[in-house]
Design a protein around this motif. Structure first.
Motif, PDB file in Angstrom:
ATOM      1  N   SER A   1       0.885  -1.154   0.000  1.00 12.07           N
ATOM      2  CA  SER A   1       0.000   0.000   0.000  1.00 12.07           C
ATOM      3  C   SER A   1       0.929   1.211   0.000  1.00 12.07           C
ATOM      4  O   SER A   1       1.879   1.231  -0.776  1.00 12.07           O
TER       5      SER A   1
ATOM      6  N   SER B   1     -10.020   1.972   5.727  1.00  8.67           N
ATOM      7  CA  SER B   1      -9.890   2.549   4.398  1.00  8.67           C
ATOM      8  C   SER B   1     -11.113   3.405   4.101  1.00  8.67           C
ATOM      9  O   SER B   1     -12.250   3.013   4.389  1.00  8.67           O
TER      10      SER B   1
ATOM     11  N   ALA C   1     -11.494   4.572   0.904  1.00  4.90           N
ATOM     12  CA  ALA C   1     -11.394   4.612  -0.557  1.00  4.90           C
ATOM     13  C   ALA C   1     -12.755   4.736  -1.235  1.00  4.90           C
ATOM     14  O   ALA C   1     -12.827   5.133  -2.403  1.00  4.90           O
ATOM     15  N   ASP C   2     -13.817   4.387  -0.521  1.00  2.00           N
ATOM     16  CA  ASP C   2     -15.154   4.536  -1.100  1.00  2.00           C
ATOM     17  C   ASP C   2     -15.603   5.989  -1.137  1.00  2.00           C
ATOM     18  O   ASP C   2     -16.560   6.332  -1.820  1.00  2.00           O
TER      19      ASP C   2
ATOM     20  N   ARG D   1      -5.053   6.353  -0.922  1.00  2.00           N
ATOM     21  CA  ARG D   1      -6.477   6.516  -1.175  1.00  2.00           C
ATOM     22  C   ARG D   1      -7.214   6.513   0.161  1.00  2.00           C
ATOM     23  O   ARG D   1      -8.181   5.793   0.365  1.00  2.00           O
ATOM     24  N   ALA D   2      -6.691   7.343   1.071  1.00  2.00           N
ATOM     25  CA  ALA D   2      -7.378   7.659   2.313  1.00  2.00           C
ATOM     26  C   ALA D   2      -7.513   6.461   3.246  1.00  2.00           C
ATOM     27  O   ALA D   2      -8.581   5.892   3.409  1.00  2.00           O
ATOM     28  N   VAL D   3      -6.393   6.081   3.874  1.00  2.00           N
ATOM     29  CA  VAL D   3      -6.375   5.046   4.901  1.00  2.00           C
ATOM     30  C   VAL D   3      -5.910   5.708   6.204  1.00  2.00           C
ATOM     31  O   VAL D   3      -5.069   6.600   6.185  1.00  2.00           O
TER      32      VAL D   3
ATOM     33  N   GLU E   1     -11.177   9.876  -4.230  1.00  2.00           N
ATOM     34  CA  GLU E   1     -10.365   9.443  -5.359  1.00  2.00           C
ATOM     35  C   GLU E   1      -8.933   9.193  -4.876  1.00  2.00           C
ATOM     36  O   GLU E   1      -8.564   9.521  -3.752  1.00  2.00           O
ATOM     37  N   THR E   2      -8.120   8.644  -5.754  1.00  2.00           N
ATOM     38  CA  THR E   2      -6.725   8.414  -5.418  1.00  2.00           C
ATOM     39  C   THR E   2      -6.019   9.751  -5.217  1.00  2.00           C
ATOM     40  O   THR E   2      -6.149  10.658  -6.027  1.00  2.00           O
ATOM     41  N   CYS E   3      -5.252   9.845  -4.139  1.00  2.00           N
ATOM     42  CA  CYS E   3      -4.577  11.095  -3.788  1.00  2.00           C
ATOM     43  C   CYS E   3      -3.076  11.027  -4.065  1.00  2.00           C
ATOM     44  O   CYS E   3      -2.478  11.994  -4.506  1.00  2.00           O
TER      45      CYS E   3
END
Length: 377
Positions: free
Chosen positions: A123, A216, A218-219, A366-368, A222-224
């Motif tokens: 990750s 996570s 991610a829902d 992606r925002a974890v 978007e990918t950062c």
């Protein structure tokens, strides 16, 4: 589940510390604009020295796997363990040395130990906490008596000029340029390791693992932080480098081989990270006043200030004198950062019996967001 203890930590920071004015000797010179942006970014991250596994002549002193293996040997030595006692290796990284096979296989090969159970976690920064949770749960379930989690990064290989020159036209866009430059002047190389056992250690500070949690988001975002896909096509994975009709060279011209950080999106994600922390406070798992030490991974001092501002307005603030970091001197080593921090924390002997140590590793990929609560013995 039986009790689990974090019994040792180790680190591998390759080469001598590299001050800001010598960075380009290791990662190379792009152009005057890059160096101007670099000075701005360094003022924001306040990193003073870091370590690179690339020499000034561009030679690699380590592989990613060897950084992890060296850190693990250091942890084993610090804890007074023999390699034959280790039965599980969980290895984390952002990107291993190879596309195939997995990173844990490469680390095990470098380690030269006997047969082991292995697990690879790929990750970004929070991959270290994924590995730590797997290792700790394995000990807690009685599957292993001594388990290791490693985190390692060889980020500097991404920052050589040859990774940027194919996408020269794309980098004329100011937004894309800043997104690419931020990580070039922020990330560095290193490995870290921690050990989990079914009993406290005898040689180094030990901590009871109270809990580890990871979420996570991610829902929602978007990918950062991304590599493998150009910045203009982040929303569709079918536009990644491996699908590019022109092959890898054409993908590089579209910017797919560079690391990007969307700084605007990151500001939104920070608020979501804090929201997850406040859920733990509201649920009674974290008492801000009862935390004796906070080891929080963050990539830049400016982001720390953003987090502190939010915590102060929400009542979840942990006093700043309880925050421990080595970002200014060790740099941002991604998935290795928390373990490198714990190693220095141990060597300084800061914890006292009964102290509560909260470890936080957010990840902008992606925002974890992940948390680990320890109690010093």
């Amino acid at each position: 589940m039986q009790d689990v203890y974090l019994t040792a930590a180790g680190a591998c920071l390759p080469g001598a510390p590299v001050p800001n004015d010598r960075m380009v000797r290791h990662i190379g010179v792009l152009d005057p604009q890059s160096e101007r942006l670099g000075r701005l970014i360094l003022r924001h991250n306040r990193i003073e020295t870091r370590h690179y596994a690339l020499t000034e002549t561009g030679e690699a002193t380590h592989s990613n796997a060897s950084l992890a293996a060296t850190a693990l040997r250091d942890a084993m030595g610090n804890g007074g363990y023999g390699m034959e006692e280790l039965s599980l290796l969980a290895a984390a990284t952002t990107q291993g040395d190879l596309l195939v096979p997995g990173h844990a296989s490469a680390v095990h090969g470098e380690l030269g130990a006997g047969p082991l159970e292995i697990a690879s976690f790929q990750s970004v920064c929070a991959s270290s906490m994924m590995a730590a949770k797997y290792a700790a749960l394995s000990v807690g379930a009685g599957e292993a008596r001594l388990a290791a989690a490693t985190g390692s990064e060889f980020s500097s290989r991404w920052f050589r000029p040859s990774f940027y020159t194919p996408a020269e036209e794309l980098l004329q866009n100011k937004e894309h340029r800043m997104a690419a430059e931020f990580l070039r002047w922020t990330l560095s190389d290193g490995g870290g390791a921690v050990l989990f056992a079914d009993r406290p250690g005898a040689r180094t500070p030990s901590y009871k693992v109270e809990w580890i949690t990871l979420t996570s988001l991610a829902d929602r975002f978007e990918t950062c932080m991304i590599a493998g896909q150009g910045p203009e096509h982040r929303e569709d994975l079918r536009n990644s480098w491996s699908f590019h009709p022109g092959g890898p060279a054409a993908a590089a011209r579209d910017g797919a081989i560079m690391l990007y950080q969307d700084m605007v999106l990151l500001k939104r994600i920070i608020r979501a990270w804090v929201g997850e922390y406040l859920k733990l406070v509201d649920g009674g798992r974290v008492d801000p006043k009862g935390v004796d030490w906070l080891l929080c991974h963050y990539s830049a001092h400016s982001l720390r200030e953003e987090i502190i501002s939010l915590l102060k307005t929400t009542g979840g603030m942990i006093d700043e004198e309880k925050w421990f970091t080595n970002l200014p001197t060790a740099g941002n080593t991604g998935s290795a950062s928390l373990f490198v921090m714990l190693d220095e924390f141990n060597r300084k002997g800061l914890a006292r019996p009964g102290d509560k140590i909260l470890c936080i590793v957010p990840e902008s990929g992606r925002a974890v967001i992940s948390f680990m609560m320890l109690t010093a013995l």
